[in-house]
Every structure is written in C-alpha cells, then in structure tokens.
Design a protein around this motif. Structure first.
Motif, mmCIF file in Angstrom:
data_model
loop_
_atom_site.group_PDB
_atom_site.id
_atom_site.type_symbol
_atom_site.label_atom_id
_atom_site.label_comp_id
_atom_site.label_asym_id
_atom_site.label_seq_id
_atom_site.Cartn_x
_atom_site.Cartn_y
_atom_site.Cartn_z
ATOM 1 N N LEU A 37 0.812 -1.214 0.000
ATOM 2 C CA LEU A 37 0.000 0.000 0.000
ATOM 3 C C LEU A 37 0.846 1.265 0.000
ATOM 4 C CD1 LEU A 37 -2.959 1.106 0.281
ATOM 5 C CD2 LEU A 37 -2.506 1.178 2.734
ATOM 6 N N LEU A 38 1.855 1.322 0.854
ATOM 7 C CA LEU A 38 2.618 2.557 1.035
ATOM 8 C C LEU A 38 3.849 2.680 0.141
ATOM 9 C CD1 LEU A 38 2.400 2.941 4.914
ATOM 10 C CD2 LEU A 38 0.942 3.955 3.143
ATOM 11 N N PRO A 40 4.429 0.914 -3.102
ATOM 12 C CA PRO A 40 4.070 -0.030 -4.167
ATOM 13 C C PRO A 40 5.175 -0.274 -5.190
ATOM 14 C CG PRO A 40 2.885 2.034 -4.437
ATOM 15 C CD PRO A 40 3.572 2.090 -3.099
ATOM 16 N N HIS A 56 -2.590 1.326 -8.785
ATOM 17 C CA HIS A 56 -3.857 1.069 -8.083
ATOM 18 C C HIS A 56 -3.996 -0.402 -7.692
ATOM 19 C CE1 HIS A 56 -7.865 1.665 -6.661
ATOM 20 N NE2 HIS A 56 -8.266 0.650 -7.402
ATOM 21 N N HIS A 59 -2.220 -0.798 -4.476
ATOM 22 C CA HIS A 59 -2.969 -0.181 -3.377
ATOM 23 C C HIS A 59 -4.110 -1.102 -2.942
ATOM 24 C CE1 HIS A 59 -1.582 4.196 -4.341
ATOM 25 N NE2 HIS A 59 -0.690 3.519 -3.636
ATOM 26 N N ASP A 60 -4.826 -1.659 -3.920
ATOM 27 C CA ASP A 60 -5.908 -2.589 -3.580
ATOM 28 C C ASP A 60 -5.373 -3.850 -2.906
ATOM 29 O OD1 ASP A 60 -7.888 -0.912 -4.492
ATOM 30 O OD2 ASP A 60 -8.330 -2.066 -6.297
ATOM 31 N N HIS A 96 -9.597 0.274 0.990
ATOM 32 C CA HIS A 96 -9.938 0.145 -0.430
ATOM 33 C C HIS A 96 -10.631 1.415 -0.927
ATOM 34 C CE1 HIS A 96 -12.286 -2.207 -3.727
ATOM 35 N NE2 HIS A 96 -11.165 -1.724 -4.218
ATOM 36 N N SER A 99 -8.083 4.103 -1.249
ATOM 37 C CA SER A 99 -7.222 3.940 -2.432
ATOM 38 C C SER A 99 -7.940 4.397 -3.699
ATOM 39 C CB SER A 99 -6.721 2.500 -2.558
ATOM 40 O OG SER A 99 -7.687 1.646 -3.110
ATOM 41 N N ASP A 103 -6.416 7.269 -5.913
ATOM 42 C CA ASP A 103 -6.077 6.869 -7.281
ATOM 43 C C ASP A 103 -7.147 7.272 -8.304
ATOM 44 O OD1 ASP A 103 -3.816 5.695 -6.202
ATOM 45 O OD2 ASP A 103 -4.696 3.686 -6.150
#
Length: 135
Positions: A37-38, A40, A56, A59-60, A96, A99, A103
C-alpha cells in the motif's frame, strides 16, 4: 487474550500452536499489506514478476492484505467470529475506498469512491454495533 484461554489438558498445547501461527499470519499480512500500500514501486520490484506496474492494483492488494491481517490478529484477541469478520471487512473496505479516492486520476468508475466509501461506513457501523453488543 481470548485465544490463550485454551482448554485444559492436551488441547492447550495445540491451541498455543494455533494462536502463534495466527499471530504470525496476521503480522505477515499486515507487513506485506502495508508495504504494498505505502511503497508499491518497491513492493513491485521485490515481489512482482509480471509487467506492467499498476499503482492502483498494489494499493488494492495492500488494502485486502491489511483486512486479512486485521482478521487474523483480531481472532487472537476476540472470540466473536462475527466481530472479527466485520473488523477485517471494515479495515479492507476503508483502505480500499481510500485507495479509490487517492487513485481517482488513474481511471475507474467515478462512483467507485462513493460506493466503496458507503460500504466502508456500513461495515464500520456494524463493527462498532457488534462490539457494543458484546461488551
């Protein structure tokens, strides 16, 4: 802690093993979820074997790994399966939704942040209500 309240006798050793594996699994998912997440790009370079990089997607992936980690760690602390499931779902849904807000310039449906945010609010509300009922 709930998971350490093992039955007496032979089951106590087995329960301790299950508890430690659950804790380790939870920590694993939280660490890798936070990493994806942080950071990627770093996660992609170290772990992913497929091009192209999709910010993205990572992030997901981080959001859902954090939800799984929250569920595993929550299971060690609380014996209530419904609460633990709601906790994991809430963590994943909140991150989620966030994000999708962060994004939003990467494409996707414009309603995504709103619909996912609504789901996150509903799940979090149920989580808080369940916690209050169980006290």
């Amino acid at each position: 802690m709930a998971a350490f309240d093992a039955p007496s006798g032979e089951g106590r050793g087995t329960q301790a093993v299950v508890t430690w594996i659950t804790l380790l699994g939870g920590v694993f998912f939280v660490v890798f979820g936070t990493w994806a997440l942080l950071w990627p790009h770093n996660f992609y370079e170290a772990v992913a074997e497929f091009p192209p990089f999709n910010l993205h997607l990572f992030h997901d992936a981080g959001a859902f790994q954090l939800g799984i980690g929250a569920s595993l760690l929550g299971a060690v602390l609380w014996p209530d399966a419904v609460f633990v499931a709601l906790l994991g779902g809430s963590v994943a849904a909140i991150i989620h939704a966030a994000s999708h807000v962060i994004d939003r310039d990467l494409g996707g449906d414009a309603s995504g942040p709103w619909s996912l945010g609504a789901l996150a609010v509903v799940l979090l509300t149920a989580t808080v209500l369940r916690l209050r009922v169980r006290r």
